[in-house]
Design a protein around this motif. Structure first.
Motif, PDB file in Angstrom:
ATOM      1  N   THR A  33      12.193  70.081  48.638  1.00  0.00           N
ATOM      2  CA  THR A  33      11.612  69.590  49.240  1.00  0.00           C
ATOM      3  C   THR A  33      11.211  68.518  48.188  1.00  0.00           C
ATOM      4  N   ASN A  34      11.542  66.842  48.103  1.00  0.00           N
ATOM      5  CA  ASN A  34      10.808  66.338  47.235  1.00  0.00           C
ATOM      6  C   ASN A  34       9.733  64.968  47.969  1.00  0.00           C
ATOM      7  N   VAL A  35       8.455  65.511  47.487  1.00  0.00           N
ATOM      8  CA  VAL A  35       7.825  64.951  48.469  1.00  0.00           C
ATOM      9  C   VAL A  35       6.469  64.008  47.297  1.00  0.00           C
ATOM     10  N   ASN A  36       7.024  62.860  47.667  1.00  0.00           N
ATOM     11  CA  ASN A  36       5.712  62.638  46.607  1.00  0.00           C
ATOM     12  C   ASN A  36       4.649  62.360  47.136  1.00  0.00           C
ATOM     13  N   ASP A  37       3.740  62.179  45.775  1.00  0.00           N
ATOM     14  CA  ASP A  37       2.083  63.024  46.347  1.00  0.00           C
ATOM     15  C   ASP A  37       0.984  61.814  45.695  1.00  0.00           C
ATOM     16  N   PHE A  38       1.507  60.822  46.617  1.00  0.00           N
ATOM     17  CA  PHE A  38       0.549  59.521  46.086  1.00  0.00           C
ATOM     18  C   PHE A  38      -0.711  60.032  46.457  1.00  0.00           C
ATOM     19  N   THR A  39      -2.037  59.617  46.004  1.00  0.00           N
ATOM     20  CA  THR A  39      -3.534  59.330  46.712  1.00  0.00           C
ATOM     21  C   THR A  39      -3.552  58.633  46.456  1.00  0.00           C
ATOM     22  N   PRO A  40      -4.827  57.840  48.137  1.00  0.00           N
ATOM     23  CA  PRO A  40      -5.121  56.557  47.818  1.00  0.00           C
ATOM     24  C   PRO A  40      -6.085  55.849  46.923  1.00  0.00           C
ATOM     25  N   VAL A  68      -2.288  55.751  44.127  1.00  0.00           N
ATOM     26  CA  VAL A  68      -1.038  56.482  42.680  1.00  0.00           C
ATOM     27  C   VAL A  68      -0.742  57.881  42.704  1.00  0.00           C
ATOM     28  N   GLU A  69       1.117  57.572  42.463  1.00  0.00           N
ATOM     29  CA  GLU A  69       0.990  59.444  41.672  1.00  0.00           C
ATOM     30  C   GLU A  69       1.138  59.284  40.351  1.00  0.00           C
ATOM     31  N   THR A  70       0.986  60.346  39.961  1.00  0.00           N
ATOM     32  CA  THR A  70       0.614  60.597  38.478  1.00  0.00           C
ATOM     33  C   THR A  70       2.109  61.971  37.892  1.00  0.00           C
ATOM     34  N   ALA A  71       2.631  61.589  37.342  1.00  0.00           N
ATOM     35  CA  ALA A  71       3.488  62.058  36.756  1.00  0.00           C
ATOM     36  C   ALA A  71       3.287  63.799  35.296  1.00  0.00           C
ATOM     37  N   GLU A  72       4.482  64.023  35.731  1.00  0.00           N
ATOM     38  CA  GLU A  72       3.693  65.555  34.626  1.00  0.00           C
ATOM     39  C   GLU A  72       3.391  64.491  33.734  1.00  0.00           C
ATOM     40  N   GLN A  79       2.323  52.589  44.706  1.00  0.00           N
ATOM     41  CA  GLN A  79       2.471  51.980  45.451  1.00  0.00           C
ATOM     42  C   GLN A  79       1.372  51.105  46.517  1.00  0.00           C
ATOM     43  N   ILE A  80       1.692  50.236  46.911  1.00  0.00           N
ATOM     44  CA  ILE A  80       1.105  48.951  47.340  1.00  0.00           C
ATOM     45  C   ILE A  80       1.588  48.602  48.254  1.00  0.00           C
ATOM     46  N   THR A  81       0.896  49.143  49.593  1.00  0.00           N
ATOM     47  CA  THR A  81       1.238  48.051  51.039  1.00  0.00           C
ATOM     48  C   THR A  81       0.946  46.934  50.948  1.00  0.00           C
ATOM     49  N   LEU A  82       2.070  45.888  52.150  1.00  0.00           N
ATOM     50  CA  LEU A  82       1.482  45.190  51.870  1.00  0.00           C
ATOM     51  C   LEU A  82       1.779  43.900  52.885  1.00  0.00           C
ATOM     52  N   VAL A  83       1.408  43.402  54.017  1.00  0.00           N
ATOM     53  CA  VAL A  83       1.525  42.595  55.714  1.00  0.00           C
ATOM     54  C   VAL A  83       1.584  41.075  54.488  1.00  0.00           C
ATOM     55  N   ASN A  84       2.919  40.863  55.333  1.00  0.00           N
ATOM     56  CA  ASN A  84       3.219  39.475  55.400  1.00  0.00           C
ATOM     57  C   ASN A  84       1.783  38.358  56.482  1.00  0.00           C
ATOM     58  N   ALA A  85       2.434  36.875  56.776  1.00  0.00           N
ATOM     59  CA  ALA A  85       1.882  36.493  57.803  1.00  0.00           C
ATOM     60  C   ALA A  85       1.821  36.599  58.845  1.00  0.00           C
ATOM     61  N   PHE A  94       4.477  49.877  41.763  1.00  0.00           N
ATOM     62  CA  PHE A  94       4.465  49.137  40.227  1.00  0.00           C
ATOM     63  C   PHE A  94       3.876  50.569  39.156  1.00  0.00           C
ATOM     64  N   ASN A  95       3.999  49.931  37.666  1.00  0.00           N
ATOM     65  CA  ASN A  95       4.178  50.736  36.771  1.00  0.00           C
ATOM     66  C   ASN A  95       2.632  49.981  36.798  1.00  0.00           C
TER      67      ASN A  95
END
Length: 102
Positions: A33-40, A68-72, A79-85, A94-95
């Motif tokens: 499994t390839n799971v992104n481990d993003f921390t709020p 954010v996800e920090t690589a080895e 990872q930014i979740t945006l909402v439009n109008a 983003f890096n």
């Protein structure tokens, strides 16, 4: 006589196929499994470069969540979740330099 040889060759061929097929079966199963481990994270904790890009290029959007996800190797992806109008969500990665990651 030809029919006998043909039948014998056919039976031998099928028997060999079954013998090899039984050697190929495996009872071991590996799950990958390839799971992104993003921390709020809070928006105020994002790097200045990411905050600047959000303020300039995404000013018509509302920030719903940031993570954010920090690589080895120590690099981070934000990872930014945006909402439009209209209420539609989109996710932008983003890096650390504020560049969009694909």
């Amino acid at each position: 006589m030809k029919k006998v040889f043909f039948a014998l060759a056919l039976v031998m061929g099928l028997g060999t196929t079954v013998a090899f097929a039984s050697n190929l079966s495996s009872t071991e199963v590996t799950t990958v499994t390839n799971v992104n481990d993003f921390t709020p994270v809070e928006v105020k904790d994002l790097p200045k470069a990411v905050q600047d890009v959000l303020a300039n290029s995404y000013k018509d959007f509302t920030i719903k969540a940031a993570a954010v996800e920090t690589a080895e190797d120590g690099t981070s992806v934000y990872q930014i979740t945006l909402v439009n109008a209209e209420g539609e969500e989109s996710v932008v990665l983003f890096n650390e330099k504020g560049e969009v990651v694909k």
